[in-house]
Structures are given as structure tokens and as C-alpha cells.
Write a protein that holds these residues in place. Structure first.
Motif, mmCIF file in Angstrom:
data_model
loop_
_atom_site.group_PDB
_atom_site.id
_atom_site.type_symbol
_atom_site.label_atom_id
_atom_site.label_comp_id
_atom_site.label_asym_id
_atom_site.label_seq_id
_atom_site.Cartn_x
_atom_site.Cartn_y
_atom_site.Cartn_z
ATOM 1 N N ASP A 180 0.966 -1.377 0.286
ATOM 2 C CA ASP A 180 0.308 -0.320 0.053
ATOM 3 C C ASP A 180 0.885 0.775 0.246
ATOM 4 N N PHE A 181 0.695 2.134 -0.766
ATOM 5 C CA PHE A 181 1.523 3.199 -0.553
ATOM 6 C C PHE A 181 0.431 4.552 -0.491
ATOM 7 N N ALA A 182 1.196 5.824 0.080
ATOM 8 C CA ALA A 182 0.748 7.148 0.587
ATOM 9 C C ALA A 182 -0.069 7.515 -0.640
ATOM 10 N N LEU A 183 -1.449 8.061 0.114
ATOM 11 C CA LEU A 183 -1.861 9.414 -0.977
ATOM 12 C C LEU A 183 -1.666 10.654 0.266
ATOM 13 N N TRP A 184 -1.265 10.653 0.589
ATOM 14 C CA TRP A 184 -1.374 11.215 1.725
ATOM 15 C C TRP A 184 -0.598 11.478 3.091
ATOM 16 N N LYS A 185 0.576 12.015 3.625
ATOM 17 C CA LYS A 185 1.065 12.126 4.831
ATOM 18 C C LYS A 185 0.951 13.043 5.823
ATOM 19 N N ALA A 186 0.748 12.309 7.436
ATOM 20 C CA ALA A 186 0.645 13.587 8.035
ATOM 21 C C ALA A 186 1.996 14.261 8.140
ATOM 22 N N SER A 187 2.533 15.597 8.034
ATOM 23 C CA SER A 187 3.299 16.574 8.668
ATOM 24 C C SER A 187 3.799 16.088 10.287
ATOM 25 N N TRP A 198 -7.885 14.571 7.589
ATOM 26 C CA TRP A 198 -7.191 13.369 8.180
ATOM 27 C C TRP A 198 -5.483 13.960 9.460
ATOM 28 N N GLY A 199 -6.028 15.719 9.378
ATOM 29 C CA GLY A 199 -5.226 16.231 10.109
ATOM 30 C C GLY A 199 -4.242 17.123 9.235
ATOM 31 N N PRO A 200 -3.435 17.994 9.403
ATOM 32 C CA PRO A 200 -2.708 18.161 8.459
ATOM 33 C C PRO A 200 -1.584 17.900 8.295
ATOM 34 N N GLY A 201 -0.758 17.987 7.112
ATOM 35 C CA GLY A 201 -0.474 17.137 5.943
ATOM 36 C C GLY A 201 0.240 17.417 4.791
ATOM 37 N N ARG A 202 0.830 16.798 3.798
ATOM 38 C CA ARG A 202 1.047 16.610 2.732
ATOM 39 C C ARG A 202 0.342 15.582 1.595
ATOM 40 N N PRO A 203 0.588 15.559 0.060
ATOM 41 C CA PRO A 203 0.255 15.082 -0.698
ATOM 42 C C PRO A 203 1.123 14.022 -1.009
ATOM 43 N N GLY A 204 0.598 12.431 -0.867
ATOM 44 C CA GLY A 204 2.475 11.466 -1.342
ATOM 45 C C GLY A 204 2.262 11.883 -2.725
ATOM 46 N N TRP A 205 3.292 11.407 -2.931
ATOM 47 C CA TRP A 205 3.923 11.812 -4.877
ATOM 48 C C TRP A 205 3.185 11.295 -5.707
ATOM 49 N N HIS A 206 2.277 10.357 -5.729
ATOM 50 C CA HIS A 206 2.116 10.173 -7.152
ATOM 51 C C HIS A 206 0.171 10.461 -7.227
ATOM 52 N N ILE A 207 -0.169 11.113 -6.288
ATOM 53 C CA ILE A 207 -1.876 11.922 -6.468
ATOM 54 C C ILE A 207 -1.539 12.725 -7.082
ATOM 55 N N GLU A 208 -0.961 13.541 -7.569
ATOM 56 C CA GLU A 208 -0.276 14.462 -8.084
ATOM 57 C C GLU A 208 -0.576 14.331 -9.471
ATOM 58 N N CYS A 209 -0.316 13.508 -10.085
ATOM 59 C CA CYS A 209 -0.360 13.367 -11.008
ATOM 60 C C CYS A 209 -1.772 12.924 -11.985
ATOM 61 N N SER A 210 -2.596 11.892 -11.458
ATOM 62 C CA SER A 210 -3.363 11.580 -11.546
ATOM 63 C C SER A 210 -4.592 12.817 -11.540
ATOM 64 N N VAL A 211 -4.280 13.583 -10.182
ATOM 65 C CA VAL A 211 -5.126 14.770 -10.079
ATOM 66 C C VAL A 211 -5.123 16.187 -11.493
ATOM 67 N N MET A 212 -3.298 16.267 -11.788
ATOM 68 C CA MET A 212 -3.087 17.206 -12.738
ATOM 69 C C MET A 212 -3.694 17.011 -14.005
ATOM 70 N N SER A 213 -3.429 15.847 -14.399
ATOM 71 C CA SER A 213 -4.474 14.866 -15.630
ATOM 72 C C SER A 213 -5.044 15.623 -15.930
ATOM 73 N N SER A 214 -5.901 14.536 -15.170
ATOM 74 C CA SER A 214 -7.465 14.703 -15.026
ATOM 75 C C SER A 214 -8.123 16.070 -15.292
ATOM 76 N N ARG A 215 -7.706 16.796 -14.105
ATOM 77 C CA ARG A 215 -7.768 18.544 -14.565
ATOM 78 C C ARG A 215 -7.825 19.050 -16.124
ATOM 79 N N TYR A 216 -6.708 18.836 -16.047
ATOM 80 C CA TYR A 216 -6.053 19.445 -17.245
ATOM 81 C C TYR A 216 -6.811 18.419 -18.937
ATOM 82 N N LEU A 217 -6.390 17.629 -18.508
ATOM 83 C CA LEU A 217 -6.742 16.686 -19.809
ATOM 84 C C LEU A 217 -8.377 15.785 -20.619
#
Length: 484
Positions: A180-187, A198-217
Motif C-alpha cells: 500500500d502506498f501513501a496518498l496523504w502523509k501526516a506532517s 485527516w489532519g495537517p499533512g501533505r500529498p504523497g507523490w503519486h496522487i498529484e499526477c492523477s489529479v493534474m492530468s485529469s484536471r487538464y486532460l
RNA sequence: GGCGCCAUAGCCAAGCGGUAAGGCAGAGGACUGCAAAUCCUCCACCCCCGGUUCAAAUCCGGGUGGCGCCUCCA
């Protein structure tokens, strides 16, 4: 005949069939902006730049998205060391990225989204995945549940058992399954964070590409690319998230470029065997770098060395030399040559397209270019060394065309040969001459030659040679090049 | 350990079942006042061993040697 492209997903070349006729939507993973880019980044950028340009030339309307990862562990670590906010660090290296890529002639993406500008959408996608049962929170983190995505491994062609066998268990994480891999990491304290359910944190690495690609394409698009080191786990994880979220197939074609190597080993930050783009461009013209990189098929590794780059440089010189010869208009009757030049140019154009259609085979395309150059040089020879402008035009034009695709031949040939070569006398050093001085000497020599004073002519040639200047006497006068 | 990629001339490199593109370097020749550029000619039984086929660099099996992914990485 359609463009054929190798698809990592199927491990086969497939004809390009786009979602929408005449349109290509492509997303390529960009860089994590915490340091300068090296040649490996350059190769990826150039490969996809050429693919994008070629598809455009082929008549497709291409939408090209390439992201910046501007939040991650290394960025945070480096910003902390420098005692600056991560935004300042990433801003700086995005600037450096553009300087390098602009210098390399890499066209800018249509859209260059930054991860930190899409945190809200990432949170939405993660929530969506949790709702669908594909992800679960744990201790302030959120993980993707691999067991809910049976197709996991379809891109990297591995199955769960294989993956589990080789997996290194990381302690202290709230994962149900090691894969299993992190979608969100607690800071952690003192780390930059965004508020989330889920509290303060930052995104895992992989999620950004799924989000930004679908957002623009959109939630389906045609081509997704990146270096082959991204196949696993990054792209595999992207597929899991995206298909898990959207509930359907996501990307049609996956394209991955091979590595740049140094002494047969992958160039990488961690090995420390890398050359930054800046250091390479300090003594090698950008076009030589492009030409060198495009001389090998994009999926194969390329070994970088001074020797091999020198060879590429001399090869490119040969092509520029033809351009130089095509420049001045000759007097002669070039009727016959004009006709044949047109034929050769057309034949080359077709072969170039054929090579590029076959999985963007730039190496083969360049081979055809050299064949064409030899034919064109022959015609020039037949015509006495120069052709009337109209006769040379088809050749110049086809050079422009392929140059526009490969990002080559952007210089005036005279200018190309006048740039400094490695080992040439430095500016201001003893022996270095300015252009006007060179030209004065050449005109003196021309006078001497007219008087048949070859002793004086050769003396001047020698004088210029010592300053790194090479003279070539041709039908339309004397030209000069900077040489070692 | 698991999965995968690669191996073509001195160097780089294309090739995807039909008898080895191209570049760099080298040799000889043409051209040139000299030189450079350019043109012509020459320079490979495709890592090894089996197999399939009328035919294999190309397909299959087995070696050998490189490399990559499995952890951040273009």
C-alpha cells in the motif's frame, strides 16, 4: 499509415488511435524541483519534446501537460537546510529548469501545473477513493489499498506475489499491506502542511499526477510519458489511483524513455555520476546535445562521453556544412540539378516520416538525413559548388521542416561554424581574434591570392590557423570557421 | 532472490524472417595554387552453443557478459 508507438502497457508497438480524432492529449511527468537538472532530465525532456513536435507536424492538435513536483521530502529537507520556505526553493529551481530547457530548445508545455496549486483537488480525490473503499486513513496518513485493485502490476508486468517477495518492509507505518502506498502523509513538526480531513499533512507523490492530468486532460487521455524509472512504482500507482477512482481505463499509451549513462551506469543523483545541463552546455552547443541524444532510439540507453559527443558534433557539422553550401546562390544553369534536388528532398521527406512514424525512430531518421545530405552535396558538386537559390530551395526547406521537428538547424550556418570550439583560444587570450579582424585578414589574403602572392596568402592562412580559424576557399569566396 | 532490457565494424548506431542504413575515425582516389569542404572507392560472416525455417542479426532454448527496476529518481 498511422503512427506506431511502443506501449509499455502491452509491450508492443501499436497504431496511434486517439480518443478524439485529430487530437492528442499527453501528460509527461516533470521534475522535482529541489536541484539543478542533469542530462537525464534533458533526455526525457527532449524525447517528449520531439514526440510532441512530430505529432503536431503530423497534423494532430496536441495538448501537452508537464508538471512540477514542488513539495516532497527532498524539497523539504533542502529548504530546511537553507533555512528558506519551500516555495522560495522551488521557485528558484523552476526558474533554473526553464533556463536549461529553453537553452536546449525544449518547447514549453501547454500547461505546466504545480502540485501545490492542486492540493484541494488531491484531497477531493483521496476522499473519493476512501468513499469507494479503495483507500483508508491510518494515523494521519491515508493509504491506497492495493488489495482493492486486482490489476495492480499491469504496467510493470509484475504480480503481487513477486512484488511482496522483494519488498522491503518499512517500520512504523500504518499500512495494512506493505505494498500500500501513501496518498496523504501526516506532517511532522516544523514541516510545511495543508489542512485536510485527516489532519495537517501533505500529498504523497503519486496522487498529484492523477489529479493534474485529469484536471487538464480529462479522466481519460492518450499518452502518458516519463523516464523508465517511473514505471514502478510511480506510474503503477497512478494507474491504481486513477482507475480506482474513475472506474474505467485511464491512459491509452504509456511511453518511457531510456536512461543516460556514464560508463554503462545509469546517471543519477544518488550515484553522483551526473552532469548538469548547465555544465554540459558550458562547452557543448545545445544542438549537439540534442543531435547526440536523438542519434539513439529513445527507448535504448545512451552512454554519454566526451568522445561520443565529439563524434556527434562532427556529424552535425557535416549537415551544417551542406546548409552553408546551399546558402550562396550560384550563377550556373541549375535546371537539371534543381529537378533532382526536388526529387531527393521529396524522397527524404517521405523516408523521414516513415522512420518517425515507426515509434519515433529519430536515429533512423537521421540516417536518412545523411543520405540526403550526400545526394545534395553531389548535386552541388555537379553544379560547380553552388546552386541558384530556387534550385537549392527544396533542400533548405526540407531541412527546415525536419529541423523544426527535431529542434535542429536553428542557426545560420555561418554563425554555427563561428562559435567557439573546446580547446580554442579563450576570448581575450593571446591569439584570439574578433570577427572583424578575421575578415580584414581574409580580405588581405584574397588580394594576395589575386596577385598570385601565395606565400603571403599562406602566411595569413597560417596566422589565422594559429588563432583557431580555418579558411575554406570556395566558388563564392572564402569562408571561415572556428576550429581547434 | 524476483521481474525485465541489452550484446551489430576501431568508436557510436539502425535493423523486428529474405541475405548488414547512417555517422565518427582510418586507407586510397578525384577536386584544389596550398588547405579545408565535398564526391567516389575500401573497411562486419551481427557474443557463444544448439534448435525451428527454403531462408535467422532478426524466432525458440541454453550459456557468457553488461545494465535496469523491485527504495527517491527522467
Amino acid at each position: 499509415m498511422a503512427v506506431q508507438l511502443y506501449n509499455t502497457l502491452t509491450r508492443r508497438k501499436e497504431p496511434l488511435e486517439t480518443l478524439e480524432p485529430g487530437r492528442v492529449k499527453m501528460y509527461v511527468c516533470g521534475v522535482t524541483v529541489y536541484d539543478l537538472c542533469h542530462l537525464g532530465h534533458a533526455r526525457a525532456a527532449i524525447v517528449f519534446d520531439v514526440i510532441r513536435r512530430y505529432l503536431g507536424r503530423r497534423g494532430y492538435e496536441v495538448t501537452f501537460v508537464c508538471n512540477f513536483t514542488d513539495v516532497d521530502d527532498k524539497i523539504i529537507a533542502r529548504a530546511r537546510r537553507l533555512k528558506i520556505p519551500i516555495g522560495e526553493l522551488t521557485e528558484q529551481f523552476i526558474g533554473e529548469y526553464y533556463k536549461d530547457m529553453d537553452a536546449l530548445g525544449v518547447r514549453r508545455a501547454d500547461i505546466a501545473p504545480r502540485a501545490t496549486a492542486h492540493i484541494g483537488e488531491m484531497i477531493e480525490m483521496i476522499e473519493d477513493l476512501i468513499e469507494k473503499g479503495a483507500a483508508y486513513p491510518g494515523g494521519g496518513d491515508v493509504y491506497f489499498d492495493i488489495s482493492r485493485f486486482p490489476a495492480y502490476g499491469k504496467l510493470s508486468h509484475r504480480n503481487l506475489e513477486e512484488l511482496e517477495a522483494g519488498f522491503r518492509v518499512e517500520p512504523g507505518e500504518g499500512k495494512r499491506n506493505p505494498l500500500d502506498f501513501a496518498l496523504w502523509k501526516a506532517s511532522k513538526p516544523d514541516e510545511p502542511f495543508w489542512e485536510s480531513p485527516w489532519g495537517p499533512g501533505r500529498p504523497g507523490w503519486h496522487i498529484e499526477c492523477s489529479v493534474m492530468s485529469s484536471r487538464y486532460l480529462g479522466d481519460r487521455f492518450d499518452i502518458h510519458g516519463g523516464g523508465e524509472d517511473l514505471v514502478f512504482p510511480h506510474h503503477e500507482n497512478e494507474i491504481a489511483q486513477s482507475e480506482g477512482c474513475f472506474g474505467h481505463d485511464w491512459v491509452r499509451y504509456w511511453i518511457h524513455n531510456g536512461f543516460v549513462r556514464i560508463n554503462h551506469e545509469k546517471m543519477s543523483k544518488s550515484k553522483g555520476n551526473f552532469f548538469t545541463i548547465k555544465s554540459v552546455l558550458a562547452d557543448t552547443p545545445a544542438e549537439v546535445v540534442r543531435f547526440f541524444l536523438l542519434g539513439t532510439h529513445y527507448r535504448h540507453p545512451v552512454d554519454y562521453s566526451d568522445q561520443v559527443v565529439g563524434e556527434a558534433w562532427r556529424g552535425l557539422d557535416r549537415l551544417y556544412n551542406l546548409l552553408l553550401r546551399l546558402g550562396p546562390s550560384g550563377a550556373g544553369a541549375g535546371g537539371e540539378q534543381a529537378r533532382r534536388m526536388k526529387e531527393e528532398a521529396d524522397a527524404f521527406r517521405a523516408r523521414f516520416a516513415e522512420a518517425m512514424d515507426d515509434d519515433f525512430n529519430t536515429a533512423r531518421a537521421l540516417g536518412h538525413l545523411f543520405d540526403f545530405a550526400r545526394q545534395a552535396n553531389s548535386l552541388l558538386l555537379e553544379a560547380g559548388g553552388a546552386l541558384p537559390r530556387e534550385a537549392a530551395a527544396p533542400a533548405v526547406e526540407v531541412f527546415r521542416e525536419v529541423g523544426g521537428v527535431l529542434g535542429l538547424f536553428g542557426h545560420e550556418p555561418e554563425e554555427w561554424f563561428r562559435q567557439a570550439r573546446p580547446g580554442a583560444p579563450e576570448e581575450g587570450e593571446n591569439g584570439q581574434l574578433g570577427d572583424t579582424q578575421v575578415e580584414e585578414l581574409i580580405s588581405k589574403r584574397t588580394d594576395a591570392r589575386k596577385r598570385k602572392d601565395f606565400k603571403e596568402a599562406d602566411r595569413i592562412r597560417e596566422e589565422l590557423a594559429e588563432a583557431g580559424i580555418l579558411l575554406e576557399d570556395g566558388p563564392s569566396g572564402t569562408i571561415w570557421k572556428r576550429r581547434l
